[in-house]
Design an enzyme around this catalytic site. Structure first.
Site, short mmCIF file in Angstrom:
data_model
loop_
_atom_site.label_atom_id
_atom_site.label_comp_id
_atom_site.label_asym_id
_atom_site.label_seq_id
_atom_site.Cartn_x
_atom_site.Cartn_y
_atom_site.Cartn_z
N GLY A 29 0.71 -0.85 0.11
CA GLY A 29 0.63 0.08 -0.02
C GLY A 29 0.94 1.61 -0.22
O GLY A 29 2.61 1.20 0.25
N SER A 30 0.40 2.00 0.40
CA SER A 30 0.87 3.27 -0.01
C SER A 30 1.99 3.89 1.19
O SER A 30 2.72 4.41 0.22
CB SER A 30 0.34 5.02 -0.35
OG SER A 30 -1.14 4.71 0.67
N THR A 31 1.24 3.63 2.20
CA THR A 31 1.47 4.03 3.55
C THR A 31 3.46 2.94 3.51
O THR A 31 4.79 3.40 3.96
CB THR A 31 1.10 3.42 4.93
OG1 THR A 31 -0.76 4.77 4.63
CG2 THR A 31 1.78 4.31 6.12
N LYS A 94 -8.53 -4.89 6.24
CA LYS A 94 -7.42 -4.38 5.10
C LYS A 94 -7.82 -5.09 4.01
O LYS A 94 -9.00 -5.56 4.22
CB LYS A 94 -5.90 -5.66 5.68
CG LYS A 94 -5.33 -4.40 7.44
CD LYS A 94 -4.23 -5.76 7.66
CE LYS A 94 -3.00 -5.92 6.32
NZ LYS A 94 -2.64 -4.61 5.91
N GLY A 95 -6.90 -4.84 3.27
CA GLY A 95 -7.20 -4.88 1.71
C GLY A 95 -7.88 -4.14 0.43
O GLY A 95 -7.93 -4.85 -0.61
N GLY A 97 -5.93 -2.74 -1.10
CA GLY A 97 -4.92 -2.56 -2.17
C GLY A 97 -5.56 -4.33 -2.60
O GLY A 97 -4.28 -4.84 -3.52
N GLU A 103 -1.41 -10.82 3.06
CA GLU A 103 -0.47 -9.65 4.03
C GLU A 103 -0.79 -10.94 5.36
O GLU A 103 -0.06 -11.19 6.36
CB GLU A 103 -1.77 -8.95 4.21
CG GLU A 103 -1.30 -7.69 2.75
CD GLU A 103 -1.81 -6.63 2.86
OE1 GLU A 103 -1.71 -5.38 2.26
OE2 GLU A 103 -3.22 -6.62 3.51
C1 5RP Z 1 -3.34 -3.37 1.02
C2 5RP Z 1 -3.62 -2.69 2.16
C3 5RP Z 1 -3.22 -1.77 2.97
O1 5RP Z 1 -2.75 -1.93 4.03
C4 5RP Z 1 -4.46 -0.80 3.44
O2 5RP Z 1 -5.29 -0.89 2.21
C5 5RP Z 1 -3.87 0.71 3.63
O3 5RP Z 1 -3.63 1.15 2.43
P1 5RP Z 1 -2.67 2.84 2.45
O4 5RP Z 1 -1.43 2.84 3.22
O5 5RP Z 1 -2.35 3.18 0.68
O6 5RP Z 1 -3.49 3.62 2.83
O7 5RP Z 1 -4.26 -4.07 3.10
O8 5RP Z 1 -3.89 -4.15 0.63
#
Ligand code: 5RP
Length: 223
Positions: A29-31, A94-95, A97, A103
């Protein structure tokens, strides 16, 4: 600070928890992308990474960080990942992405799950964010009906195939008062690979980025 700055702030604090010479579990994910970028600076201090998605693997490899097969790993001190929602008991959705299954597998191996978030992800009750469910393609209609019986409104994620070749149903309209029970109930439906509730194995440490800095919250079960 905008949301991206906050995500980056949380991710950079997570670098402090990387143990010298260890293998690091890396989410998606972006974080997490900020965390991966930060790993480049300490590349010589990590033995490698176990990744939860093809996307994260590609980023790690591009930085010269060895991507190690989870089957070859028994000791994974930390797993660092973001969340779409996290509640006061460190249960998560979560998920967003679509990487939820890998994960969950990597998180299960890790000793410590470090969740990195900006403050917008913190909620009192999970479920405003649609719950992702990874489904084998032939079971889609069956699983949709079963999820409706559980009170949800599943919506097929369009033009999306997971790294495992499956579909995602995003389930709207759930107010999740009992996350562990719902996680188990959904996983009992034939054709479900897994769902995005991380309650049975929640986070151990939350690094929550706010306008006033990154707060460190230790889960009661880990204190
Ligand atoms: C991906 C995830 C990510 O951790 C979740 O969607 C958070 O994403 P972001 O850091 O882009 O806000 O579970 O499957």
């Amino acid at each position: 600070m905008n949301q991206n700055d906050l995500k980056k702030a949380a991710a950079l604090v997570a670098l402090e928890y990387v143990e010298e010479g260890s293998i690091v579990g890396v989410g998606t994910g972006s974080t997490v992308n900020h965390f991966i970028a930060g790993l480049e600076g300490i590349r010589d201090r990590v033995a490698g990474a176990v990744s939860s998605s093809e996307a994260s693997s590609a980023r790690l490899a591009a930085l010269g960080i060895p991507v190690i097969d989870l089957n070859d790993v028994t000791d994974l001190p930390i797993y660092v990942d973001g969340a779409d929602e996290i509640d006061g008991d460190f249960n998560m959705i979560k998920g967003g992405g679509g990487a939820l299954t890998r994960e969950k597998i990597v998180a299960e191996v890790a000793t410590r799950f470090i969740c990195i978030c900006d403050a917008s992800k913190q909620v009192n009750l999970l479920g405003h964010f649609p719950l992702p469910v990874e489904v084998l393609p032939m079971a889609r209609a069956l699983v949709e009906r079963k999820l409706q019986q559980l009170g949800g409104h599943p919506v097929l994620r369009e033009h999306f195939i997971t790294d495992n070749g499956n579909l995602i149903l995003d389930v709207h309209g759930l107010r999740i008062a009992a996350p562990t029970e719902l996680e188990s109930a959904i996983n009992q439906i034939p054709g479900v690979v897994t769902n995005g509730l991380f309650a049975r194995r929640g986070a151990d440490l939350l690094l929550l980025a706010t306008a006033n800095g990154v707060e460190r919250h230790v889960a009661r079960h880990s204190a």
